[in-house]
Every structure is written in C-alpha cells, then in structure tokens.
Design a protein around this motif. Structure first.
Motif, PDB file in Angstrom:
ATOM      1  N   ALA A 206       0.831  -1.205   0.000  1.00  0.00           N
ATOM      2  CA  ALA A 206       0.000   0.000   0.000  1.00  0.00           C
ATOM      3  C   ALA A 206       0.864   1.254   0.000  1.00  0.00           C
ATOM      4  CB  ALA A 206      -0.933   0.005   1.210  1.00  0.00           C
ATOM      5  N   GLY A 279      -1.619   0.137   4.837  1.00  0.00           N
ATOM      6  CA  GLY A 279      -1.292  -1.270   4.633  1.00  0.00           C
ATOM      7  C   GLY A 279      -1.706  -2.168   5.777  1.00  0.00           C
ATOM      8  N   THR A 280      -1.917  -3.429   5.436  1.00  0.00           N
ATOM      9  CA  THR A 280      -2.328  -4.417   6.434  1.00  0.00           C
ATOM     10  C   THR A 280      -1.225  -4.677   7.453  1.00  0.00           C
ATOM     11  OG1 THR A 280      -1.618  -6.209   4.950  1.00  0.00           O
ATOM     12  CG2 THR A 280      -3.935  -5.550   4.853  1.00  0.00           C
ATOM     13  N   THR A 322      -5.145   0.309   1.486  1.00  0.00           N
ATOM     14  CA  THR A 322      -4.662  -1.037   1.191  1.00  0.00           C
ATOM     15  C   THR A 322      -4.762  -1.291  -0.302  1.00  0.00           C
ATOM     16  OG1 THR A 322      -4.927  -3.385   1.810  1.00  0.00           O
ATOM     17  CG2 THR A 322      -6.941  -2.086   1.572  1.00  0.00           C
ATOM     18  N   HIS A 325      -6.414  -7.623  -2.830  1.00  0.00           N
ATOM     19  CA  HIS A 325      -5.694  -8.816  -2.405  1.00  0.00           C
ATOM     20  C   HIS A 325      -6.177 -10.104  -3.070  1.00  0.00           C
ATOM     21  CE1 HIS A 325      -3.815  -6.269   0.517  1.00  0.00           C
ATOM     22  NE2 HIS A 325      -4.990  -5.910   1.008  1.00  0.00           N
ATOM     23  N   LEU A 331      -4.941 -11.561   3.958  1.00  0.00           N
ATOM     24  CA  LEU A 331      -5.078 -10.113   3.802  1.00  0.00           C
ATOM     25  C   LEU A 331      -6.509  -9.740   3.445  1.00  0.00           C
ATOM     26  CD1 LEU A 331      -1.777  -9.398   1.845  1.00  0.00           C
ATOM     27  CD2 LEU A 331      -2.162  -9.515   4.305  1.00  0.00           C
ATOM     28  N   ILE A 335      -9.170  -7.284   5.776  1.00  0.00           N
ATOM     29  CA  ILE A 335      -9.996  -6.135   5.411  1.00  0.00           C
ATOM     30  C   ILE A 335     -11.480  -6.475   5.491  1.00  0.00           C
ATOM     31  CG2 ILE A 335      -8.169  -5.133   4.001  1.00  0.00           C
ATOM     32  CD1 ILE A 335      -9.822  -5.882   1.536  1.00  0.00           C
TER      33      ILE A 335
END
Length: 372
Positions: A206, A279-280, A322, A325, A331, A335
C-alpha cells in the motif's frame, strides 16, 4: 539486516486473533489473469476506490485524491521496512541453477549462523550439496526443517555484501519476469519512498503509491505522519490450505514501534482523533500491540502472529489504505474483518468489472466510515 524471526526474550508475542469458525471458501472470488498488475502505474497515479465500512458505498478516485480524504489531526501510520534483495541463484557442480529465497537468519546447535530459505527446485537442495553464489559466495545445504524450509550456511563474503552484489527483489510469484529474476526497475518500484529499516522479504505494497510530493501535501493538511516497522515475511502471504480460519496459523513477524509513534497514536486515541493505517502490516502491528497492552500502543520491539478475521475487534485503526488482495488470502480476511465480507467482496467485484489492477503492483482502496 534483520529478516523474520521468532520472538526474542524481550519481545512479547501478541498471539493470533481468530474469532470462531469462518469458512475460507467464503473469501473466494473470480479474478481474471489480466487483472493482475505486472508493472505498476507511475508512482502517485494509481486508481483509488473508496469504501464506506459502515454502508458499503464505494466510489472511484485516484491516489492523488488521498490528501482530501484525510483531516487535520489524523495520524497516518506508515511501515518503513525496507525490502532486502533476498532472492539469489546458486550454481551447483553440474552447472545447474537453483533459486534460494532467504527467509530468516538463525543459529545452529553448534552456534554457527545459518539461513532458513526456500529452494526451487527443492530436489537439488540436498544436505551437503554446495552452490556458487556469484563470484565470491558459497552456499552449503545443512538441513531441512519440518515445515519444508531448507537451512544453508553462506561463506566467502558477508551476506549483506553478497545480496547487494547478486541478490534481486523477491517479487511474488504472480509477477512474471524472464528467468524469474526481478530487473533493475523492480529494485526501484518494489520499495517505498520512505523505506528505512532493512529486513522485509516482501514490500508493504500500500505504501508503494506514495511520492514525496504526496506525503508533503498530506503533511500540509495537518496530518501527523508516524512510522513503525514490521518486517514482512512469508507469514503475511502464507497460503490458507485449511477449510476454516481457526485452523490456520500465521508465522511470527518481527517489528518495532518507536516511542514517538506510540505517543502520537495513543494521544490520538485519547482525543478521539483518527488513526489511519497504510497497509495491512501497519494494521496488524498497531492492533497486536494494543492487544498485548490493554488497548494502548506500546513502544519497542516485538513479534506477532496476529490473524484478524471477521469478528475481530479493532482497537486502534479507524481507517486504512490497502491494495486489492488475493482470493482466500489472510489479507482479504483482514480487510473483511474491518469492513465486512459482503461489502468488501461487492466492492471487489465492481473493481474487477471496471478494470482495477490487483495485487502488489496494482491499485488501492481507502476504507473508512463516512464522516469520520
């Protein structure tokens, strides 16, 4: 250089966060091969889908619109890990090439430094076999773990120097290059502009969308930018090969939260300001720390195997940026835990239909609550 490792004696682990039985097949969706980005768009120009985590409403923008989606007092948390060129190719005595992806530095029972790695083709990585790594390095296979990872010793030159000379960016397998080797452009593209701390074997993707100019515009709007480090390892992308999420176990990944970042995040939480994770990996770092410290983010080094699935509570993160995915991936589950599985999958189907680019080099999604 630090690659993923088990928690050290002064690094409290924050354990996984499964919340009951969730079927992995519920996170599947149809994705044409043509939707998988093989090269990124010029940095700062990607498309951006916004998703309201409460209503499921989505809209189409570009990453240049991100500053306008942030507000004064927001804390934007970035993962400043730096990708190590951890993929090397060794040549055996018969002239055959074998690929090694260095995963973690460990110590053998005899006190010698060894590296856990993946090898392809694995049948050549027999114990005792040696491989030339460039002009000066040599790898010797010393064993194999129960999880299928090989252990090699590397001699002839310091590993950091070796990787600088012959290593390449460890691109994920869905990005195709001639001979399977990342090129010079990938060495630039697969690194964030704010990468500082070497140790990742995959990019926090991300963050690849940001330019220095975009970050400057965000700061000018009164947004507080706060870095942390989570060295992305194989665990983030470990395939889910079981039927339910409660059966899956993440690998530990190591990271650090600076004192200033912890203070800025905790101040925001106390004052009702929003924490926005890029980002995750940033999400997992913040939420793992809060779970280990009673809802507050604590500074210092730690490791986590946190697995966020639908039903998980988010104690810190109020919005996230993000990428799009893989189906059935941890991932996508994360989300979905944040915004709801049906809302996410509906948005994903729209993204496929309208030509968004998926995965590491693809487009972005900003998930927040309307009016937050």
């Amino acid at each position: 250089m630090v690659l993923a490792r088990a928690p050290g004696p002064n690094e409290p682990p924050a354990h996984s966060g499964q919340n009951g039985r969730v079927n992995v097949q519920d996170f599947d969706f149809d994705l044409p091969a043509g939707s998988i980005a093989q090269r990124p768009n010029p940095r700062g120009t990607s498309r951006l889908m916004t998703l309201d985590r409460a209503s499921g409403a989505f809209a189409h923008r570009t990453i240049a619109d991100l500053p306008g989606l942030l507000g004064a007092g927001d804390v934007l948390v970035l993962n400043d890990t730096r990708v190590v060129p951890a993929r090397v190719f060794g040549t055996d005595a018969d002239g055959r090439r074998t690929e090694f992806l260095l995963v973690a530095r460990t110590v053998s029972d005899g006190g010698e430094e060894v590296w856990e790695c993946l090898a392809r083709p694995g049948r050549r990585a027999r114990e005792g076999r040696t491989f030339a790594l460039g002009e000066r390095g040599k790898a010797t296979v010393v064993g194999k773990n129960q999880d299928g990872r090989y252990r090699i010793s590397i001699t002839g030159t310091p590993v950091e120097d070796l990787l600088a000379e012959v290593g390449s960016a460890p691109l994920p397998p869905y990005i195709h290059r001639p001979g399977g080797v990342a090129d010079a452009q990938d060495a630039i593209d697969y690194q964030t502009v704010y990468a500082r701390e070497p140790g990742a074997i995959a990019a926090p993707t991300a963050g690849l969308h940001f330019t220095d100019a975009l970050l400057a515009e965000i700061r000018a709007r009164g947004v507080v930018i706060a870095p942390l480090t989570l060295h992305v390892g194989l665990g983030t992308f470990k395939p889910v090969k079981v039927e339910t999420t409660e059966e899956h176990r993440m690998d530990f990944e190591g990271g650090t939260i600076p004192e200033e970042t912890a203070a800025r995040v905790n101040d925001a939480l106390r004052e009702g300001r929003r924490v926005v994770a890029v980002g995750t990996t940033s999400v997992r770092t913040l939420e793992a720390s809060a779970r280990a410290h009673g809802g507050s983010v604590s500074p210092g080094r730690f490791s986590t195997d946190l697995f966020l699935t639908p039903g998980s509570e988010f104690q810190v993160v109020g919005a996230m940026l993000t990428n799009f995915h893989l189906p059935r991936s941890t991932l996508l589950m994360l989300i979905s835990a944040f915004a709801g599985r049906e809302r996410v999958l509906t948005a994903y189907r729209a993204a496929v239909a309208t030509g968004y680019r998926f995965f590491s080099y693809g487009d972005a999604m900003f998930i927040a609550s309307a009016g937050s």
